[in-house]
Motif scaffolding. Sequence first.
Motif, PDB file in Angstrom:
ATOM      1  N   THR A  32       5.061  -4.209   9.973  1.00 29.05           N
ATOM      2  CA  THR A  32       4.846  -3.779   8.596  1.00 29.05           C
ATOM      3  C   THR A  32       6.062  -4.213   7.780  1.00 29.05           C
ATOM      4  O   THR A  32       7.176  -3.726   7.996  1.00 29.05           O
ATOM      5  CB  THR A  32       4.700  -2.250   8.542  1.00 29.05           C
ATOM      6  OG1 THR A  32       5.690  -1.670   9.402  1.00 29.05           O
ATOM      7  CG2 THR A  32       3.337  -1.814   9.056  1.00 29.05           C
ATOM      8  N   GLY A  51       0.836  -1.195   0.000  1.00 29.65           N
ATOM      9  CA  GLY A  51       0.000   0.000   0.000  1.00 29.65           C
ATOM     10  C   GLY A  51       0.865   1.238   0.000  1.00 29.65           C
ATOM     11  O   GLY A  51       1.340   1.688  -1.041  1.00 29.65           O
ATOM     12  N   CYS A  52       1.152   1.757   1.186  1.00 34.36           N
ATOM     13  CA  CYS A  52       1.816   3.058   1.307  1.00 34.36           C
ATOM     14  C   CYS A  52       3.337   2.981   1.287  1.00 34.36           C
ATOM     15  O   CYS A  52       4.004   3.954   0.986  1.00 34.36           O
ATOM     16  CB  CYS A  52       1.376   3.706   2.619  1.00 34.36           C
ATOM     17  SG  CYS A  52       1.907   2.754   4.065  1.00 34.36           S
ATOM     18  N   GLU A  53       3.899   1.841   1.628  1.00 28.88           N
ATOM     19  CA  GLU A  53       5.354   1.691   1.856  1.00 28.88           C
ATOM     20  C   GLU A  53       5.892   2.708   2.854  1.00 28.88           C
ATOM     21  O   GLU A  53       7.033   3.147   2.758  1.00 28.88           O
ATOM     22  CB  GLU A  53       6.132   1.799   0.533  1.00 28.88           C
ATOM     23  CG  GLU A  53       5.874   0.654  -0.398  1.00 28.88           C
ATOM     24  CD  GLU A  53       6.843   0.647  -1.560  1.00 28.88           C
ATOM     25  OE1 GLU A  53       6.555   1.355  -2.547  1.00 28.88           O
ATOM     26  OE2 GLU A  53       7.877  -0.037  -1.474  1.00 28.88           O
ATOM     27  N   GLY A  72       4.664   2.424   6.362  1.00 27.02           N
ATOM     28  CA  GLY A  72       4.320   1.942   7.705  1.00 27.02           C
ATOM     29  C   GLY A  72       2.963   2.385   8.208  1.00 27.02           C
ATOM     30  O   GLY A  72       2.620   2.143   9.351  1.00 27.02           O
ATOM     31  N   GLU A  73       2.179   3.040   7.340  1.00 18.70           N
ATOM     32  CA  GLU A  73       0.938   3.637   7.829  1.00 18.70           C
ATOM     33  C   GLU A  73      -0.319   2.844   7.539  1.00 18.70           C
ATOM     34  O   GLU A  73      -1.293   2.941   8.282  1.00 18.70           O
ATOM     35  CB  GLU A  73       0.788   5.049   7.250  1.00 18.70           C
ATOM     36  CG  GLU A  73       1.767   6.011   7.905  1.00 18.70           C
ATOM     37  CD  GLU A  73       1.727   7.407   7.327  1.00 18.70           C
ATOM     38  OE1 GLU A  73       0.784   7.708   6.575  1.00 18.70           O
ATOM     39  OE2 GLU A  73       2.652   8.176   7.629  1.00 18.70           O
ATOM     40  N   CYS A  74      -0.324   2.051   6.449  1.00 18.95           N
ATOM     41  CA  CYS A  74      -1.601   1.440   6.051  1.00 18.95           C
ATOM     42  C   CYS A  74      -1.769   0.026   6.596  1.00 18.95           C
ATOM     43  O   CYS A  74      -2.890  -0.461   6.718  1.00 18.95           O
ATOM     44  CB  CYS A  74      -1.742   1.436   4.535  1.00 18.95           C
ATOM     45  SG  CYS A  74      -0.722   0.207   3.695  1.00 18.95           S
ATOM     46  N   GLY A  75      -0.690  -0.674   6.859  1.00 19.29           N
ATOM     47  CA  GLY A  75      -0.784  -2.016   7.441  1.00 19.29           C
ATOM     48  C   GLY A  75      -1.148  -3.121   6.459  1.00 19.29           C
ATOM     49  O   GLY A  75      -1.273  -4.275   6.846  1.00 19.29           O
ATOM     50  N   CYS A  80       6.993  -3.573   4.904  1.00 19.17           N
ATOM     51  CA  CYS A  80       7.624  -2.549   4.061  1.00 19.17           C
ATOM     52  C   CYS A  80       8.745  -1.837   4.809  1.00 19.17           C
ATOM     53  O   CYS A  80       9.545  -1.148   4.203  1.00 19.17           O
ATOM     54  CB  CYS A  80       6.592  -1.534   3.572  1.00 19.17           C
ATOM     55  SG  CYS A  80       5.822  -0.548   4.869  1.00 19.17           S
ATOM     56  N   CYS A 134       0.663  -4.518   4.426  1.00 21.04           N
ATOM     57  CA  CYS A 134       1.814  -5.414   4.274  1.00 21.04           C
ATOM     58  C   CYS A 134       2.134  -6.162   5.569  1.00 21.04           C
ATOM     59  O   CYS A 134       3.197  -6.757   5.681  1.00 21.04           O
ATOM     60  CB  CYS A 134       3.034  -4.594   3.869  1.00 21.04           C
ATOM     61  SG  CYS A 134       3.551  -3.485   5.201  1.00 21.04           S
TER      62      CYS A 134
HETATM   63  S1  FES Z   1       2.678  -0.899   2.670  1.00 23.65           S
HETATM   64 FE1  FES Z   1       1.536   0.417   3.999  1.00 23.65          FE
HETATM   65  S2  FES Z   1       2.307  -0.192   5.930  1.00 23.65           S
HETATM   66 FE2  FES Z   1       3.551  -1.308   4.578  1.00 23.65          FE
END
Ligand code: FES
Lengths: 152, 292
Positions: free
Chosen positions: A57, A38-40, A42-45, A59, A47
């Motif tokens: 996470t 998702g975000c790479e 650490g915010e979206c979870g 990423c 991964c």
């Molecule tokens: S890709 Fe979003 S938290 Fe890792």
Amino acid sequence: MKVSFQLNGKDIEVEAPGNRALLDLLRDDLGVKSVKKGCENGECGACTVLLDGAPVTSCLVLAPQVEGRAVTTIDGLVDDPFMVKLRQAFLEDGAIQCGFCTPGVLISSYALLKGNPKPTADEVKKAIEGNLCRCTGYVAIIKAILHASERI
Amino acid sequence: MNLIPDVEVHRPKSLEEALKHMEAPGAKPLAGGTDLIIDLREGACEARNLVDLTKVKELDYIREFGGRIRIGAMTHHTDLVASDLIRTKAQVLSEAANLVGSIQIRNLGTVGGNICNASPGADTATPLLALGAEATISSSGGVRVIPLGEFFAGPKRTSLNPGELLTELSFPTPPAGSGGAFQKLGRRKGCTLSLINIAAYVELDGDTCSEVRVAVGACAPTPVRITDVEEMLKGKKIDEAVIGEVSSACYGLVQPSQRAHSRASEEYRREMSCVLMRRALTTALERARGNK
Ligand code: FES
Ligand SMILES: Cc1cc2nc3c(=O)[nH]c(=O)nc-3n(C[C@H](O)[C@H](O)[C@H](O)COP(=O)(O)OP(=O)(O)OC[C@H]3O[C@@H](n4cnc5c(N)ncnc54)[C@H](O)[C@@H]3O)c2cc1C
Ligand code: FES
């Protein structure tokens, strides 16, 4: 560099450059597509995986850092009784819409129930703080986790 | 998406080995990676020679000896939250660690990384300042210990020299009659960075405040103690009314960033510093009274 670790219970050894994120190692090198990018940041979870049993996470982990450790994705928990109950409840309660967040949310909920099989609604909210869902509005997810916990 | 640049990753298994790797020019420690990997992706970190501390288990501990509570730099936020010692003796730190990011971030992120990243709003910095912490710094050449306040040199800058690692954070074990509390304001409740945070620590002798330390985050280039507030309280009778008066002085004492694009306006941070100071001191006082 060589990295040896356990993936879903199996010992494996892979060749990974220092700048390979665990997320990319899993998806691109090892074909574990349940782990989402998702975000790479650490915010979206999306991964989220278990590292030595704790949700992280992927990423924000470099492949060399998992040397000698155990990585678990939902693929390694297919028949686990806690995960079976969670999946069932997620389906029944409509806690899955597009499904992009689901593997990550399942991992976070699984880790919660393993350590605390009878969580309060507030404990559930705290446990999934690091998992964003654009579809469900979270209400159904929280309900499903509590339902699963009642059946454990 | 930005790619992580090519980096070399060393994986020492002991502190001694890690310090050897740190001698190489441009060597950079990698702890939990929750700040560093983002910096690498965003091009905000030039280092290409990383020293991964994951396997340096001798830096991962929470223990009490010699009248001090000692925390290894590689202690994860999750372990601070789970520690009975920290929860019962240094609740202010336990509360702050529990508000860092999400569970995923607390499982990866370390207290050493939080301090060394030196963000003005680092959540464990203010409680450690309020607890009177010192930083132990090691290099192949030896060990030095400095007050935590001297560790921070500016936003994202520390007083570490090349080749040095932060190895321990320690503070005197808070005695009976002491209490602390942490207050954080973010954009939302969960998984959020501090717009401002405040940690307060008081020791009581009857009704008198015999020792007090307060610190504020995200309101100056570094996390800082507000010694003016401490002086207004130290050695005096302390109660809710006194706390109310003292807390409103924060308005003129904090120095929030005036940058237009910062996360909150200067005015808002000044106002909220008074509110959070009052809440933190009030809770710290309550806890000190209950801690016989
Ligand atoms: S890709 Fe979003 S938290 Fe890792
Ligand atoms: C989604 C998200 C949410 C977050 N929320 C918060 C929050 O609420 N509050 C908060 O305070 N922070 C937050 N952070 C920031 C971060 O998680 C913390 O600062 C964390 O404690 C950093 O620790 P780390 O072990 O991951 O450090 P790393 O990223 O590994 O390192 C950070 C820096 O410190 C240096 N370093 C690390 N260890 C040492 C050492 N022993 N000696 C010398 N230098 C060292 C590294 O070289 C690097 O420059 C968040 C981050 C993310 C991604
Ligand atoms: S179901 Fe679509 S993001 Fe959660």
